[in-house]
Write a protein that holds these residues in place. Structure first.
Motif, PDB file in Angstrom:
ATOM      1  N   ALA A 102      10.160   0.568   7.029  1.00 44.02           N
ATOM      2  CA  ALA A 102      10.355   0.022   8.374  1.00 44.02           C
ATOM      3  C   ALA A 102       9.627   0.874   9.411  1.00 44.02           C
ATOM      4  O   ALA A 102       9.013   0.347  10.352  1.00 44.02           O
ATOM      5  CB  ALA A 102      11.849  -0.051   8.693  1.00 44.02           C
ATOM      6  N   ASP A 103       9.666   2.200   9.258  1.00 44.81           N
ATOM      7  CA  ASP A 103       8.932   3.080  10.173  1.00 44.81           C
ATOM      8  C   ASP A 103       7.430   2.848  10.083  1.00 44.81           C
ATOM      9  O   ASP A 103       6.724   2.837  11.104  1.00 44.81           O
ATOM     10  CB  ASP A 103       9.246   4.542   9.854  1.00 44.81           C
ATOM     11  CG  ASP A 103      10.662   4.932  10.247  1.00 44.81           C
ATOM     12  OD1 ASP A 103      11.268   4.206  11.064  1.00 44.81           O
ATOM     13  OD2 ASP A 103      11.165   5.954   9.724  1.00 44.81           O
ATOM     14  N   ALA A 104       6.921   2.654   8.859  1.00 42.92           N
ATOM     15  CA  ALA A 104       5.482   2.403   8.690  1.00 42.92           C
ATOM     16  C   ALA A 104       5.075   1.096   9.368  1.00 42.92           C
ATOM     17  O   ALA A 104       4.022   1.026  10.024  1.00 42.92           O
ATOM     18  CB  ALA A 104       5.142   2.359   7.199  1.00 42.92           C
ATOM     19  N   ARG A 164       0.839  -1.208   0.000  1.00 44.81           N
ATOM     20  CA  ARG A 164       0.000   0.000   0.000  1.00 44.81           C
ATOM     21  C   ARG A 164       0.870   1.254   0.000  1.00 44.81           C
ATOM     22  O   ARG A 164       0.586   2.221  -0.711  1.00 44.81           O
ATOM     23  CB  ARG A 164      -0.914   0.006   1.219  1.00 44.81           C
ATOM     24  CG  ARG A 164      -1.948   1.137   1.198  1.00 44.81           C
ATOM     25  CD  ARG A 164      -2.781   1.177   2.448  1.00 44.81           C
ATOM     26  NE  ARG A 164      -3.389  -0.101   2.740  1.00 44.81           N
ATOM     27  CZ  ARG A 164      -3.171  -0.801   3.850  1.00 44.81           C
ATOM     28  NH1 ARG A 164      -2.328  -0.339   4.763  1.00 44.81           N
ATOM     29  NH2 ARG A 164      -3.773  -1.948   4.054  1.00 44.81           N
ATOM     30  N   GLN A 165       1.935   1.253   0.799  1.00 47.43           N
ATOM     31  CA  GLN A 165       2.835   2.408   0.833  1.00 47.43           C
ATOM     32  C   GLN A 165       3.512   2.619  -0.522  1.00 47.43           C
ATOM     33  O   GLN A 165       3.615   3.746  -1.010  1.00 47.43           O
ATOM     34  CB  GLN A 165       3.897   2.190   1.922  1.00 47.43           C
ATOM     35  CG  GLN A 165       3.371   2.227   3.344  1.00 47.43           C
ATOM     36  CD  GLN A 165       3.063   3.632   3.802  1.00 47.43           C
ATOM     37  OE1 GLN A 165       3.756   4.584   3.456  1.00 47.43           O
ATOM     38  NE2 GLN A 165       2.009   3.783   4.585  1.00 47.43           N
ATOM     39  N   PRO A 184       7.360   5.830  -4.460  1.00 49.41           N
ATOM     40  CA  PRO A 184       8.521   5.035  -4.042  1.00 49.41           C
ATOM     41  C   PRO A 184       8.921   5.376  -2.612  1.00 49.41           C
ATOM     42  O   PRO A 184       8.800   6.526  -2.173  1.00 49.41           O
ATOM     43  CB  PRO A 184       9.605   5.428  -5.051  1.00 49.41           C
ATOM     44  CG  PRO A 184       8.859   5.954  -6.225  1.00 49.41           C
ATOM     45  CD  PRO A 184       7.631   6.601  -5.686  1.00 49.41           C
ATOM     46  N   LYS A 185       9.396   4.384  -1.894  1.00 46.40           N
ATOM     47  CA  LYS A 185       9.802   4.554  -0.503  1.00 46.40           C
ATOM     48  C   LYS A 185      11.154   3.900  -0.273  1.00 46.40           C
ATOM     49  O   LYS A 185      11.511   2.925  -0.936  1.00 46.40           O
ATOM     50  CB  LYS A 185       8.768   3.932   0.442  1.00 46.40           C
ATOM     51  CG  LYS A 185       7.365   4.533   0.387  1.00 46.40           C
ATOM     52  CD  LYS A 185       7.345   5.913   1.015  1.00 46.40           C
ATOM     53  CE  LYS A 185       5.915   6.418   1.189  1.00 46.40           C
ATOM     54  NZ  LYS A 185       5.188   6.527  -0.084  1.00 46.40           N
ATOM     55  N   THR A 186      11.903   4.434   0.686  1.00 50.43           N
ATOM     56  CA  THR A 186      13.144   3.806   1.089  1.00 50.43           C
ATOM     57  C   THR A 186      12.848   2.682   2.070  1.00 50.43           C
ATOM     58  O   THR A 186      11.740   2.581   2.630  1.00 50.43           O
ATOM     59  CB  THR A 186      14.086   4.815   1.750  1.00 50.43           C
ATOM     60  OG1 THR A 186      13.485   5.267   2.974  1.00 50.43           O
ATOM     61  CG2 THR A 186      14.307   6.022   0.847  1.00 50.43           C
ATOM     62  N   ARG A 187      13.841   1.858   2.299  1.00 51.57           N
ATOM     63  CA  ARG A 187      13.660   0.761   3.260  1.00 51.57           C
ATOM     64  C   ARG A 187      13.373   1.310   4.655  1.00 51.57           C
ATOM     65  O   ARG A 187      12.534   0.770   5.377  1.00 51.57           O
ATOM     66  CB  ARG A 187      14.908  -0.122   3.280  1.00 51.57           C
ATOM     67  CG  ARG A 187      14.808  -1.272   4.266  1.00 51.57           C
ATOM     68  CD  ARG A 187      15.928  -2.262   4.070  1.00 51.57           C
ATOM     69  NE  ARG A 187      15.829  -3.343   5.051  1.00 51.57           N
ATOM     70  CZ  ARG A 187      16.146  -4.598   4.818  1.00 51.57           C
ATOM     71  NH1 ARG A 187      16.586  -4.949   3.605  1.00 51.57           N
ATOM     72  NH2 ARG A 187      16.050  -5.513   5.745  1.00 51.57           N
ATOM     73  N   ALA A 188      14.054   2.384   5.032  1.00 53.86           N
ATOM     74  CA  ALA A 188      13.829   2.970   6.356  1.00 53.86           C
ATOM     75  C   ALA A 188      12.409   3.511   6.490  1.00 53.86           C
ATOM     76  O   ALA A 188      11.775   3.387   7.549  1.00 53.86           O
ATOM     77  CB  ALA A 188      14.845   4.085   6.598  1.00 53.86           C
TER      78      ALA A 188
END
Length: 261
Positions: A121-123, A108-109, A114-118
Motif C-alpha cells: 500500500a505504501d508503494a 514488481r515489488q 515477499p511484502k506485507t499488505r501495508a
C-alpha cells in the motif's frame, strides 16, 4: 660485417631539406602541403577534387541533424524513470488504466521479496495510485494468496531467529514496522518457545565469549549483555546466560545484578 675492399658508401641524395635517402632505403611518405603547387600530393588532391579543408556540410543537412538531436533530448526529458511527465508531448497518448499500473507495481515489488499488505500500500501511494484503486487491487491479491501477512510473519520469525538469533521482542518490533497487525504478530512470535529463545541466547554468548577474554569480568558481562539486549532478549535471561558462561570459565568477581523480567 666489414665492407668489401674498395667499396665506398654512395653519396646520399636529398629529397627534402633535412632528409637523407641512401640507395636501398624506402622513400619517406609524401606529406601533403596545400601551399606547394609542385607537391605531388597537392596535384593528386586537385585532380580528385579534394582539398585540405573538409567539404562543408549542406545547410539543410546540418539543420535536420540539429532538429533530430533536439527531439531526442526533448524525448529524454519528457520521460522520467516512473513514466512520462504530465503535460509533456510523451504523455499525450491514450490514458493508462490505473488498476493495470497498480497490478504491475505490486507484481514488481513481490518479485524482489515477499511484502506485507501495508508495504505494498505504501508503494502504491508513493506512485500516486488512487486509494480506492489500491484497495481493490490489494484485496484481490489477498483473495488469491499473493498477499498473506500471517504467512509472511511466520516465515520472518523463523528466518530471522535462525539466521540472526533474534528474540521474540526484536522480531515483534520488526514485524510491526512492516505494518503487520498486532494480533498477527503475537501469533507468529508465540510459535517461538522460551526454550528455543534461551538456547539461541546461549549460542550467541558462546560465539562472542572468546573475543572478550582478557577483559575485566564486569566489562565482559556488560558487553555480552548489551549484545543480547540489542537482539531483543530480556535483561533477566541475558544476565543469567552470561553469568553461567563466565562462571564456567572460572571468572570471579562478577557483578550482582537483579532484573524484574
Amino acid at each position: 660485417m666489414n665492407a668489401p675492399e674498395g667499396w665506398r658508401r654512395p653519396a646520399p641524395r636529398r629529397a627534402d631539406p633535412g632528409t637523407e635517402i641512401f640507395p636501398g632505403d624506402a622513400a619517406p611518405a609524401q606529406r601533403f602541403d596545400p601551399t606547394d603547387p609542385t607537391s605531388p600530393a597537392a596535384s593528386t588532391a586537385a585532380q580528385s577534387g579534394e582539398g585540405a579543408a573538409e567539404t562543408p556540410v549542406d545547410g539543410a543537412e546540418a539543420s535536420a541533424a540539429g532538429r533530430s538531436g533536439r527531439r531526442g533530448r526533448r524525448r529524454g526529458r519528457d520521460r522520467s524513470p516512473e513514466g512520462p511527465t504530465p503535460g509533456s508531448p510523451a504523455a499525450q497518448g491514450p490514458p493508462v488504466d490505473p488498476e493495470a499500473v497498480a497490478r504491475e507495481i505490486c507484481l514488481r515489488q513481490l518479485s524482489f521479496s515477499p511484502k506485507t499488505r501495508a508495504q505494498l500500500a505504501d508503494a502504491l501511494r508513493r506512485k500516486g495510485v488512487p486509494d480506492d484503486v489500491a484497495e481493490r487491487v490489494l484485496s484481490r491479491y489477498s483473495e488469491v494468496g499473493l498477499i498473506d501477512d500471517a504467512a509472511f510473519a511466520r516465515a520472518w520469525v523463523e528466518s530471522r531467529h535462525a539466521g540472526r538469533g533474534l528474540a521474540r521482542r526484536a522480531l515483534a518490533a520488526e514485524l510491526r514496522r512492516r505494518g503487520v497487525a498486532d494480533e498477527t504478530v503475537s501469533e507468529a512470535v508465540e510459535e517461538l518457545g522460551p526454550e528455543q529463545e534461551e538456547a539461541a541466547a546461549r549460542e550467541l554468548v558462546a560465539r562472542r565469549l572468546p573475543g572478550t577474554r582478557g577483559l575485566d569480568p564486569v566489562k565482559r558481562t556488560r558487553r555480552l549483555m548489551g549484545m543480547l539486549a540489542r537482539k531483543g532478549y530480556s535483561g533477566g535471561l541475558a544476565y543469567r546466560v552470561v553469568r553461567e558462561a563466565l562462571e564456567a570459565e572460572g571468572a570471579e568477581e562478577l557483578p550482582d545484578l537483579s532484573f524484574d523480567d
